[in-house]
Write a protein that holds these residues in place. Structure first.
Motif, PDB file in Angstrom:
ATOM      1  N   ILE A 384       0.842  -1.203   0.000  1.00  0.00           N
ATOM      2  CA  ILE A 384       0.000   0.000   0.000  1.00  0.00           C
ATOM      3  C   ILE A 384       0.871   1.244   0.000  1.00  0.00           C
ATOM      4  O   ILE A 384       0.609   2.212  -0.732  1.00  0.00           O
ATOM      5  N   ALA A 385       1.928   1.241   0.802  1.00  0.00           N
ATOM      6  CA  ALA A 385       2.804   2.412   0.895  1.00  0.00           C
ATOM      7  C   ALA A 385       3.525   2.710  -0.412  1.00  0.00           C
ATOM      8  O   ALA A 385       3.951   3.847  -0.649  1.00  0.00           O
ATOM      9  N   SER A 386       3.666   1.703  -1.272  1.00  0.00           N
ATOM     10  CA  SER A 386       4.383   1.928  -2.533  1.00  0.00           C
ATOM     11  C   SER A 386       3.593   2.812  -3.496  1.00  0.00           C
ATOM     12  O   SER A 386       4.156   3.339  -4.452  1.00  0.00           O
ATOM     13  N   HIS A 387       2.307   3.014  -3.238  1.00  0.00           N
ATOM     14  CA  HIS A 387       1.518   3.924  -4.061  1.00  0.00           C
ATOM     15  C   HIS A 387       1.987   5.358  -3.791  1.00  0.00           C
ATOM     16  O   HIS A 387       1.975   5.822  -2.658  1.00  0.00           O
ATOM     17  N   ASN A 388       2.403   6.039  -4.815  1.00  0.00           N
ATOM     18  CA  ASN A 388       2.808   7.448  -4.682  1.00  0.00           C
ATOM     19  C   ASN A 388       3.894   7.612  -3.613  1.00  0.00           C
ATOM     20  O   ASN A 388       3.631   8.086  -2.512  1.00  0.00           O
ATOM     21  N   PRO A 389       5.121   7.204  -3.900  1.00  0.00           N
ATOM     22  CA  PRO A 389       6.168   7.056  -2.882  1.00  0.00           C
ATOM     23  C   PRO A 389       6.363   8.277  -1.990  1.00  0.00           C
ATOM     24  O   PRO A 389       6.291   9.415  -2.441  1.00  0.00           O
ATOM     25  N   ARG A 390       6.631   7.982  -0.723  1.00  0.00           N
ATOM     26  CA  ARG A 390       6.763   9.060   0.254  1.00  0.00           C
ATOM     27  C   ARG A 390       7.960   9.945  -0.009  1.00  0.00           C
ATOM     28  O   ARG A 390       7.991  11.095   0.459  1.00  0.00           O
ATOM     29  N   LEU A 391       8.974   9.451  -0.730  1.00  0.00           N
ATOM     30  CA  LEU A 391      10.139  10.296  -1.027  1.00  0.00           C
ATOM     31  C   LEU A 391       9.714  11.595  -1.708  1.00  0.00           C
ATOM     32  O   LEU A 391      10.253  12.674  -1.422  1.00  0.00           O
ATOM     33  N   TYR A 392       8.743  11.507  -2.602  1.00  0.00           N
ATOM     34  CA  TYR A 392       8.285  12.701  -3.301  1.00  0.00           C
ATOM     35  C   TYR A 392       7.415  13.566  -2.398  1.00  0.00           C
ATOM     36  O   TYR A 392       7.374  14.794  -2.548  1.00  0.00           O
ATOM     37  N   LYS A 393       6.714  12.944  -1.460  1.00  0.00           N
ATOM     38  CA  LYS A 393       5.953  13.703  -0.480  1.00  0.00           C
ATOM     39  C   LYS A 393       6.916  14.477   0.433  1.00  0.00           C
ATOM     40  O   LYS A 393       6.677  15.641   0.758  1.00  0.00           O
ATOM     41  N   GLU A 394       7.981  13.803   0.858  1.00  0.00           N
ATOM     42  CA  GLU A 394       8.952  14.480   1.709  1.00  0.00           C
ATOM     43  C   GLU A 394       9.550  15.688   1.006  1.00  0.00           C
ATOM     44  O   GLU A 394       9.678  16.774   1.588  1.00  0.00           O
ATOM     45  N   ARG A 395       9.919  15.505  -0.246  1.00  0.00           N
ATOM     46  CA  ARG A 395      10.515  16.610  -1.001  1.00  0.00           C
ATOM     47  C   ARG A 395       9.550  17.780  -1.091  1.00  0.00           C
ATOM     48  O   ARG A 395       9.918  18.930  -0.854  1.00  0.00           O
ATOM     49  N   LEU A 396       8.296  17.491  -1.434  1.00  0.00           N
ATOM     50  CA  LEU A 396       7.307  18.552  -1.575  1.00  0.00           C
ATOM     51  C   LEU A 396       7.084  19.290  -0.257  1.00  0.00           C
ATOM     52  O   LEU A 396       7.004  20.516  -0.211  1.00  0.00           O
ATOM     53  N   LEU A 397       6.987  18.530   0.850  1.00  0.00           N
ATOM     54  CA  LEU A 397       6.760  19.169   2.139  1.00  0.00           C
ATOM     55  C   LEU A 397       7.899  20.113   2.502  1.00  0.00           C
ATOM     56  O   LEU A 397       7.677  21.205   3.041  1.00  0.00           O
ATOM     57  N   GLY A 398       9.145  19.691   2.207  1.00  0.00           N
ATOM     58  CA  GLY A 398      10.276  20.576   2.461  1.00  0.00           C
ATOM     59  C   GLY A 398      10.243  21.803   1.575  1.00  0.00           C
ATOM     60  O   GLY A 398      10.463  22.939   2.044  1.00  0.00           O
ATOM     61  N   GLN A 399       9.959  21.623   0.299  1.00  0.00           N
ATOM     62  CA  GLN A 399       9.900  22.748  -0.627  1.00  0.00           C
ATOM     63  C   GLN A 399       8.784  23.711  -0.255  1.00  0.00           C
ATOM     64  O   GLN A 399       8.940  24.932  -0.341  1.00  0.00           O
ATOM     65  N   ASN A 400       7.657  23.151   0.165  1.00  0.00           N
ATOM     66  CA  ASN A 400       6.536  23.999   0.539  1.00  0.00           C
ATOM     67  C   ASN A 400       6.863  24.847   1.756  1.00  0.00           C
ATOM     68  O   ASN A 400       6.520  26.037   1.817  1.00  0.00           O
ATOM     69  N   LEU A 401       7.556  24.240   2.726  1.00  0.00           N
ATOM     70  CA  LEU A 401       7.914  24.983   3.929  1.00  0.00           C
ATOM     71  C   LEU A 401       8.922  26.075   3.630  1.00  0.00           C
ATOM     72  O   LEU A 401       8.865  27.174   4.186  1.00  0.00           O
ATOM     73  N   LEU A 402       9.850  25.794   2.713  1.00  0.00           N
ATOM     74  CA  LEU A 402      10.894  26.761   2.383  1.00  0.00           C
ATOM     75  C   LEU A 402      10.408  27.876   1.481  1.00  0.00           C
ATOM     76  O   LEU A 402      10.703  29.060   1.702  1.00  0.00           O
ATOM     77  N   SER A 403       9.673  27.510   0.443  1.00  0.00           N
ATOM     78  CA  SER A 403       9.377  28.497  -0.603  1.00  0.00           C
ATOM     79  C   SER A 403       7.915  28.620  -0.972  1.00  0.00           C
ATOM     80  O   SER A 403       7.564  29.406  -1.840  1.00  0.00           O
ATOM     81  N   GLY A 404       7.043  27.795  -0.328  1.00  0.00           N
ATOM     82  CA  GLY A 404       5.641  27.846  -0.673  1.00  0.00           C
ATOM     83  C   GLY A 404       5.280  27.044  -1.911  1.00  0.00           C
ATOM     84  O   GLY A 404       4.177  27.183  -2.448  1.00  0.00           O
ATOM     85  N   GLN A 405       6.199  26.197  -2.368  1.00  0.00           N
ATOM     86  CA  GLN A 405       5.939  25.346  -3.530  1.00  0.00           C
ATOM     87  C   GLN A 405       4.633  24.574  -3.343  1.00  0.00           C
ATOM     88  O   GLN A 405       4.384  23.985  -2.296  1.00  0.00           O
ATOM     89  N   LEU A 406       3.778  24.593  -4.366  1.00  0.00           N
ATOM     90  CA  LEU A 406       2.475  23.925  -4.271  1.00  0.00           C
ATOM     91  C   LEU A 406       2.569  22.461  -4.711  1.00  0.00           C
ATOM     92  O   LEU A 406       3.416  22.125  -5.556  1.00  0.00           O
ATOM     93  N   PRO A 407       1.724  21.605  -4.171  1.00  0.00           N
ATOM     94  CA  PRO A 407       1.760  20.189  -4.566  1.00  0.00           C
ATOM     95  C   PRO A 407       1.343  20.011  -6.020  1.00  0.00           C
ATOM     96  O   PRO A 407       0.597  20.828  -6.570  1.00  0.00           O
ATOM     97  N   PRO A 408       1.790  18.925  -6.661  1.00  0.00           N
ATOM     98  CA  PRO A 408       1.286  18.583  -7.997  1.00  0.00           C
ATOM     99  C   PRO A 408      -0.222  18.347  -7.930  1.00  0.00           C
ATOM    100  O   PRO A 408      -0.764  18.031  -6.872  1.00  0.00           O
ATOM    101  N   THR A 409      -0.876  18.472  -9.069  1.00  0.00           N
ATOM    102  CA  THR A 409      -2.320  18.331  -9.093  1.00  0.00           C
ATOM    103  C   THR A 409      -2.796  17.025  -9.712  1.00  0.00           C
ATOM    104  O   THR A 409      -3.990  16.760  -9.773  1.00  0.00           O
ATOM    105  N   GLY A 410      -1.882  16.187 -10.202  1.00  0.00           N
ATOM    106  CA  GLY A 410      -2.264  14.954 -10.879  1.00  0.00           C
ATOM    107  C   GLY A 410      -2.654  13.858  -9.920  1.00  0.00           C
ATOM    108  O   GLY A 410      -2.380  13.899  -8.710  1.00  0.00           O
ATOM    109  N   ALA A 411      -3.277  12.813 -10.470  1.00  0.00           N
ATOM    110  CA  ALA A 411      -3.783  11.712  -9.656  1.00  0.00           C
ATOM    111  C   ALA A 411      -2.671  10.849  -9.086  1.00  0.00           C
ATOM    112  O   ALA A 411      -2.912  10.079  -8.171  1.00  0.00           O
ATOM    113  N   PHE A 412      -1.469  10.950  -9.610  1.00  0.00           N
ATOM    114  CA  PHE A 412      -0.407  10.028  -9.190  1.00  0.00           C
ATOM    115  C   PHE A 412       0.530  10.648  -8.170  1.00  0.00           C
ATOM    116  O   PHE A 412       1.605  10.137  -7.918  1.00  0.00           O
ATOM    117  N   PHE A 413       0.131  11.777  -7.544  1.00  0.00           N
ATOM    118  CA  PHE A 413       0.941  12.312  -6.462  1.00  0.00           C
ATOM    119  C   PHE A 413       0.350  11.842  -5.149  1.00  0.00           C
ATOM    120  O   PHE A 413      -0.836  12.002  -4.912  1.00  0.00           O
TER     121      PHE A 413
END
Length: 413
Positions: A384-413
């Motif tokens: 179950i965890a292999s769906h939409n790997p957490r590595l990309y979630k971690e990256r996004l969360l860091g980017q969002n905290l630093l610069s306000g980067q918004l999450p992707p909008t597609g179904a596979f994030f």
């Protein structure tokens, strides 16, 4: 939150008061009691899923006067987690149907979505007919299984063919939806295809976990779709609408893992009670009196409770996003839900496999037999965890905290 979800217990249990109130206790208990046997024998849960359909699990979110139970989105996750604790395969198999119900409830005036709700009220479940176009291409988006619907004038029906790999739940579903180009006007349409001639499913999913989700290949060979079940495409969203439309998928999967974590804690108590002898270097004659094992069971319980709490936080955020739909608060609430879902996944994907591993430590050599199938918990969590790997979630969360980067909008994030 309604009164139905206010009842809590300090002691973890398989079935929540809400599921009991809705009449699901017995079927959930039965599913849990036979889960290991199904795993060992690779017996697909057709009967168990049919019982849940008959009780209206797939229609929980519909109003009571429309064939449902009228529960909130938050309450849906409570019941789904109970089912996941009993057998995560079964809960997972309902995900795509339940997401379509959510989408339809927001757009029920559109005839396509009205049809989805009509079938749901009949206690039928609906699978997806989309497939990823090219998994090698960065940012690949889903395309169509039935890429075209050809008009057959002799029969007054549309005809189409296609295949969908990784068709989770489709083995158990009564109908399927998708998007295609219809031949008469060359326009993009949505369709609802009910199971019948030309529809087949292969149980060829080779994953080491979640083996019974029906995630094999769905095949559609010269299937017919009546024109009454071909609908205009949804209109494009306005610029003001929130673009994150797939957070439900992630929260639902994370919620399933939280259910497995609860089951690990419950199984841990059972494992300790069943152990017949202690190690000679232990401090007690029987494992149930061994302090170090008490401590490990307590750790499993505490971590499992923490996982459920983090999943609840994401589900609460998704409920707030639902409540804000169509208002000026929708964008911010939906963004917050997407970020909360990412945070929950990062933490739970780390903790839950460790909890499942501690179960083996608790039972030692007495639980490694395939008869008990306790290894399924770790395997199911990882798949179950292999769906939409957490590595990309971690990256996004860091980017969002630093610069306000918004999450992707597609179904596979």
């Amino acid at each position: 939150m309604t009164e139905r979800t206010q009842h809590t217990s300090s002691n973890p249990r398989l079935v929540s008061p809400l599921s009991a109130t809705l009449g699901f206790s017995q079927v959930i208990d039965d599913i849990a009691a036979t889960a290991a046997e199904r795993e060992r024998d690779h017996r697909l849960p057709h009967e168990e899923i049919a019982k849940l359909k008959a009780l209206g699990f797939g229609a929980l979110r519909l109003p009571s006067d429309a064939g449902g139970h009228g529960v909130s989105l938050r309450e849906l996750f409570v019941v789904a987690r109970d089912i996941a604790a009993a057998d995560s395969n079964i809960a997972h198999a309902f995900r795509n149907h339940l997401w379509q119900v959510e989408a339809a409830l927001k757009r029920r005036e559109h005839p396509f979505h009205a049809r989805v709700l009509e079938l749901t009220a009949q206690k039928k479940t609906i699978g997806l007919g989309f497939v990823e176009s090219d998994v090698r291409a960065a940012g690949a988006r889903p395309t169509k299984v039935l890429t075209r619907l050809e008009w057959d004038a002799s029969r007054d029906v549309y005809v189409g063919s296609g295949e969908k790999p990784y068709a989770t739940g489709n083995l158990y579903n009564d109908a399927f939806t998708g998007v295609a180009v219809e031949s008469r006007a060359g326009r993009t349409v949505q369709y609802v295809l009910e199971r019948g001639a030309g529809v087949s499913n292969d149980d060829d999913w080779q994953g080491f976990g979640q083996r019974l989700t029906g995630s094999g290949t769905a095949r559609f060979h010269d299937v017919t779709v009546p024109p009454a079940h071909v609908y205009p495409a949804d209109p494009p969203k306005s610029d003001e609408a929130a673009p994150w439309g797939f957070t439900f998928h992630q929260v639902y999967l994370t919620n399933c893992i939280a259910g497995i974590a609860r089951r690990v804690a419950l199984d841990g108590a059972g494992v300790l009670r069943a152990r017949g002898r202690n190690f000679y270097h232990g401090e007690a004659a029987h494992p149930t009196d061994e302090p170090v094992l008490h401590a490990l069971l307590g750790r499993i319980r505490a971590y499992a409770a923490s996982v459920e709490a983090i999943a609840d936080r994401a589900a609460d955020a998704l409920q707030r996003a639902w409540d804000a739909y169509g208002t000026r608060d929708e964008y911010e609430a939906t963004l917050a839900a997407t970020l909360a879902a990412s945070e929950a996944k990062v933490v739970i994907d780390d903790l839950a496999p460790q909890i499942a591993s501690w179960l083996i430590d608790l039972g030692s050599g007495s639980v490694v037999s395939r008869i008990g199938a306790l290894d399924r918990h770790w395997r199911n969590i990882k798949v179950i965890a292999s769906h939409n790997p957490r590595l990309y979630k971690e990256r996004l969360l860091g980017q969002n905290l630093l610069s306000g980067q918004l999450p992707p909008t597609g179904a596979f994030f």
